[in-house]
Design an enzyme around this catalytic site. Structure first.
Site, PDB file in Angstrom:
ATOM      1  N   GLY A   1      33.278  28.501  20.743  1.00 21.07           N
ATOM      2  CA  GLY A   1      32.949  29.640  19.890  1.00 21.07           C
ATOM      3  C   GLY A   1      33.932  30.767  20.138  1.00 21.07           C
TER       4      GLY A   1
ATOM      5  N   THR B   1      35.762  34.215  21.541  1.00 20.69           N
ATOM      6  CA  THR B   1      36.100  34.724  22.876  1.00 20.69           C
ATOM      7  C   THR B   1      35.120  35.817  23.291  1.00 20.69           C
ATOM      8  OG1 THR B   1      38.392  34.083  22.643  1.00 20.69           O
ATOM      9  CG2 THR B   1      37.955  35.867  24.187  1.00 20.69           C
TER      10      THR B   1
ATOM     11  N   THR C   1      31.931  36.157  22.451  1.00 17.57           N
ATOM     12  CA  THR C   1      30.667  35.524  22.871  1.00 17.57           C
ATOM     13  C   THR C   1      30.830  34.952  24.277  1.00 17.57           C
ATOM     14  OG1 THR C   1      30.367  34.900  20.561  1.00 17.57           O
ATOM     15  CG2 THR C   1      28.884  33.881  22.144  1.00 17.57           C
TER      16      THR C   1
ATOM     17  N   GLU D   1      35.846  26.596  25.028  1.00 18.78           N
ATOM     18  CA  GLU D   1      36.863  26.396  23.968  1.00 18.78           C
ATOM     19  C   GLU D   1      36.724  27.557  23.008  1.00 18.78           C
ATOM     20  OE1 GLU D   1      39.174  24.305  23.842  1.00 18.78           O
ATOM     21  OE2 GLU D   1      38.568  22.634  25.138  1.00 18.78           O
TER      22      GLU D   1
ATOM     23  N   CYS E   1      39.858  26.697  14.629  1.00 19.72           N
ATOM     24  CA  CYS E   1      40.397  27.382  15.806  1.00 19.72           C
ATOM     25  C   CYS E   1      41.897  27.138  15.919  1.00 19.72           C
ATOM     26  CB  CYS E   1      39.680  26.890  17.058  1.00 19.72           C
ATOM     27  SG  CYS E   1      39.761  25.105  17.276  1.00 19.72           S
TER      28      CYS E   1
HETATM   29  P1  NAD Z   1      30.278  32.405  17.923  1.00 22.20           P
HETATM   30  O1  NAD Z   1      30.861  32.710  19.244  1.00 22.20           O
HETATM   31  O2  NAD Z   1      29.761  33.509  17.080  1.00 22.20           O
HETATM   32  O3  NAD Z   1      29.057  31.375  18.075  1.00 22.20           O
HETATM   33  C1  NAD Z   1      29.197  30.151  18.748  1.00 22.20           C
HETATM   34  C2  NAD Z   1      27.841  29.703  19.258  1.00 22.20           C
HETATM   35  O4  NAD Z   1      27.389  30.606  20.272  1.00 22.20           O
HETATM   36  C3  NAD Z   1      26.746  29.673  18.198  1.00 22.20           C
HETATM   37  O5  NAD Z   1      25.940  28.530  18.410  1.00 22.20           O
HETATM   38  C4  NAD Z   1      25.964  30.942  18.492  1.00 22.20           C
HETATM   39  O6  NAD Z   1      24.627  30.856  18.058  1.00 22.20           O
HETATM   40  C5  NAD Z   1      26.051  30.996  20.008  1.00 22.20           C
HETATM   41  N1  NAD Z   1      25.860  32.324  20.623  1.00 22.20           N
HETATM   42  C6  NAD Z   1      26.071  33.541  20.079  1.00 22.20           C
HETATM   43  N2  NAD Z   1      25.830  34.500  21.008  1.00 22.20           N
HETATM   44  C7  NAD Z   1      25.470  33.879  22.155  1.00 22.20           C
HETATM   45  C8  NAD Z   1      25.104  34.333  23.464  1.00 22.20           C
HETATM   46  N3  NAD Z   1      25.072  35.614  23.771  1.00 22.20           N
HETATM   47  N4  NAD Z   1      24.808  33.398  24.399  1.00 22.20           N
HETATM   48  C9  NAD Z   1      24.860  32.081  24.122  1.00 22.20           C
HETATM   49  N5  NAD Z   1      25.188  31.598  22.885  1.00 22.20           N
HETATM   50  C10 NAD Z   1      25.491  32.491  21.919  1.00 22.20           C
HETATM   51  O7  NAD Z   1      31.401  31.566  17.149  1.00 22.20           O
HETATM   52  P2  NAD Z   1      31.379  31.045  15.644  1.00 22.20           P
HETATM   53  O8  NAD Z   1      31.528  32.206  14.718  1.00 22.20           O
HETATM   54  O9  NAD Z   1      30.250  30.105  15.445  1.00 22.20           O
HETATM   55  O10 NAD Z   1      32.730  30.166  15.623  1.00 22.20           O
HETATM   56  C11 NAD Z   1      33.998  30.721  15.361  1.00 22.20           C
HETATM   57  C12 NAD Z   1      34.772  30.914  16.642  1.00 22.20           C
HETATM   58  O11 NAD Z   1      34.809  29.702  17.372  1.00 22.20           O
HETATM   59  C13 NAD Z   1      36.214  31.289  16.385  1.00 22.20           C
HETATM   60  O12 NAD Z   1      36.609  32.285  17.291  1.00 22.20           O
HETATM   61  C14 NAD Z   1      36.975  29.995  16.678  1.00 22.20           C
HETATM   62  O13 NAD Z   1      38.304  30.165  17.039  1.00 22.20           O
HETATM   63  C15 NAD Z   1      36.158  29.428  17.775  1.00 22.20           C
HETATM   64  N6  NAD Z   1      36.386  27.984  17.881  1.00 22.20           N
HETATM   65  C16 NAD Z   1      37.107  27.500  18.961  1.00 22.20           C
HETATM   66  C17 NAD Z   1      37.383  26.135  19.054  1.00 22.20           C
HETATM   67  C18 NAD Z   1      38.167  25.572  20.209  1.00 22.20           C
HETATM   68  O14 NAD Z   1      38.139  24.361  20.397  1.00 22.20           O
HETATM   69  N7  NAD Z   1      38.852  26.375  20.997  1.00 22.20           N
HETATM   70  C19 NAD Z   1      36.922  25.284  18.056  1.00 22.20           C
HETATM   71  C20 NAD Z   1      36.214  25.824  16.988  1.00 22.20           C
HETATM   72  C21 NAD Z   1      35.942  27.173  16.904  1.00 22.20           C
END
Ligand code: NAD
Length: 498
Positions: free
Chosen positions: A232, A234, A236, A254, A290
């Site tokens: 997710g 950075t 978060t 990741e 990502c």
């Molecule tokens: P996000 O960080 O908003 O959410 C990711 C997950 O975390 C969701 O399931 C969300 O419900 C959960 N979450 C939110 N707050 C939390 C907390 N305080 N504690 C625990 N869990 C929590 O990300 P998103 O908008 O769903 O995804 C987009 C981001 O993910 C982009 O920054 C993208 O670059 C990144 N991403 C990285 C990769 C990689 O492999 N490096 C792959 C795909 C996406």
């Protein structure tokens, strides 16, 4: 993947899975179709922290027996679970397209990557997890790869299936149990897959709860959770690291990327296929990947010609519409907050004097007006420190900037808090020399985004793009603890007086 698709348009209902049982809640949340937000694609349960605790308890209770199950048996369970997923592709592809917005070909691609990785994890597991025994002058040492315990997997919306199965397969094969929490922005297809897969394992081995940060906080603080596997943003991840610090959890993170494409002076702007690959590597999945190229640096000697040819190629390839339109290449943005984030970056760039050029064709203006669609754009004339260049846009817009010499180009690429992937475009040997100097987990030559991904090799980020690796042997070993069992020659205690 040529099966006939089963596009059921009735809303689906998905559940939490705790200890092998479906758990429903009185209140449910809905997920809309981003191409037509009036259409509800399905409903998921509104889980609480208490549900998360029950799921963690179930996973903790199932752990000792699962950890002791012979590896071959664990792999056999996983292969049956994969088969269950594979059978359901005709139903899953349209469901994923409708809840996410990604075109059918893109949803199929996600299934393909998910399955390829899980098959591969099964194939390599016996060799990768085999214990090592060494005889030496001090006796014997055995090194085993032990499971860690309960893994909390938290996944994003952009590739919900690929980024969940990337964790499920290695974690479970290695003998861990899991509680997975999908993103509420694309929870439906992945929940179906997790439910089916869970039914192929003993109760409690694979559990799932829904929710957002509230449930996430339980998963990241509960002392029974040994490891967090998070994909997710950075930001978060900074919360997650703090939550997890009290109980020193192991983590694979990741995170975000602001991947650069560096176009060298010897890149052939007349190579139409290369130019199309570059366009695709900026706009696939509406830019919501990502590892997509989110800023493009072009050597000034070819900059003008590059921009002209890029616009030509983009106008040919980019066709924006509903996921099921036969000509579509790019769907809507997945959700409204993401639209607003990308709009804010574009407006900011405009206010600083950048030129924003619309790209591609809108397939149906009525559909476009209804959904979370955005006109893809190219941003010219942005400054190196402008938010559109420095921040991860994660949407259908890309800045293209000139640079004067190669050293400057390399510096611009590396001058980022991120370091997920990158790409270098030009004559191959030249590009390879430059690639070695880039600070990123993966660097692709003359291609980018998923075209340059190979699940047999480790994937992950430098700097604030993450910690640890997924895919490859490392992606399996990341779910193990090294356990050293020493059998010294007894009776001899060198350097210690009797
Ligand atoms: P996000 O960080 O908003 O959410 C990711 C997950 O975390 C969701 O399931 C969300 O419900 C959960 N979450 C939110 N707050 C939390 C907390 N305080 N504690 C625990 N869990 C929590 O990300 P998103 O908008 O769903 O995804 C987009 C981001 O993910 C982009 O920054 C993208 O670059 C990144 N991403 C990285 C990769 C990689 O492999 N490096 C792959 C795909 C996406």
């Amino acid at each position: 993947m040529q099966e006939e698709l089963q596009n059921v348009t009735e809303p689906v209902v998905v559940h939490a899975i705790i200890n092998g049982e479906r758990v429903d809640t009185e209140k449910r949340y809905s997920r809309e179709n981003p191409a037509n937000p009036e259409e509800i694609v399905g409903y998921g349960p509104v889980n609480t922290r208490e549900d998360a605790v029950r799921a963690i308890d179930a996973a903790a209770a199932a752990f000792p027996a699962w950890a002791q199950t012979p590896l071959r048996e664990r792999i056999a369970h996983m292969r049956r679970a994969i088969a269950r997923f594979r059978e359901a592709i005709p139903e899953l592809v349209p469901l994923l397209s409708r809840e996410h917005g990604k075109p059918v070909y893109d949803a199929q691609g996600e299934m393909f990557v998910s399955l390829a990785w899980m098959d591969y994890a099964c194939d390599i597991a016996e060799e990768a997890l085999a214990e090592k025994v060494e005889q030496h002058e001090n006796g014997k040492t055995i090194i085993t790869r032990d499971p860690m315990g309960v893994v909390a997997a938290i996944t994003p919306w952009n590739y919900p299936l690929a980024l969940s199965t990337i964790k499920i397969a290695p974690a479970l094969i290695a003998g861990n149990t899991m509680v997975l929490k999908p993103s509420p922005f694309a929870p439906l297809a992945v929940s179906k897959v997790v439910e089916w897969m869970a039914s192929e394992f003993p109760a409690g081995v694979l559990n799932m709860v829904h929710g957002d940060a509230d449930v996430g906080v339980e998963l990241t603080t509960n002392p029974k959770v040994a490891k967090i596997a998070f994909t997710g943003g950075t930001k978060t991840a900074t919360h997650i690291m703090k939550s997890a610090s009290d109980t020193i959890k192991n983590m694979t993170l990741e995170l975000g990327g602001n991947d650069a494409a560096l176009v060298l002076s010897d890149f052939d702007v007349n190579d139409e296929r290369a130019m199309r690959r570059l366009v695709i590597s900026n706009f696939l999945t509406t830019g919501q990947i990502c590892m997509i190229a989110k800023r493009v640096y072009v050597h000034r000697s070819i900059y003008d010609a590059f921009v002209e040819k890029y616009i030509e190629a983009a106008n040919k390839w980019i066709r924006v519409g509903d996921a099921f339109h036969p000509d579509v290449t790019i769907g809507p943005v997945n959700n409204l907050p993401q639209v607003r984030h990308v709009e804010r970056l574009i407006e900011d760039a405009k206010s600083r004097g950048a030129q924003v050029i619309p790209l591609g064709r809108i397939l149906d203006e009525n559909v476009f007006a209804k959904g979370y669609f955005m006109q893809p754009t190219l941003v010219l004339g942005a400054g190196h420190d402008d938010p559109i260049v420095v921040e991860e846009q994660f949407g259908p817009t890309v800045p293209v900037l000139p640079y004067d010499d190669e050293e400057e180009g390399i510096q611009l690429v590396n001058n980022s808090i991120y370091g997920l992937t990158s790409s270098v475009w030009g004559e191959e040997e030249h590009a390879l020399r430059v690639a070695r100097r880039i600070e990123a987990g993966t660097t692709m030559i003359n291609t980018a985004a998923v075209q340059g991904l190979d699940i047999r090799y480790p994937f992950g980020g430098f700097k604030q793009s993450g910690i640890g690796r997924e895919y490859g042997v490392e992606g399996l070993l990341g779910y193990t603890e090294l356990h050293v069992i020493n059998v010294p020659k007894v009776g001899e205690l060198p350097n210690i007086p009797e």
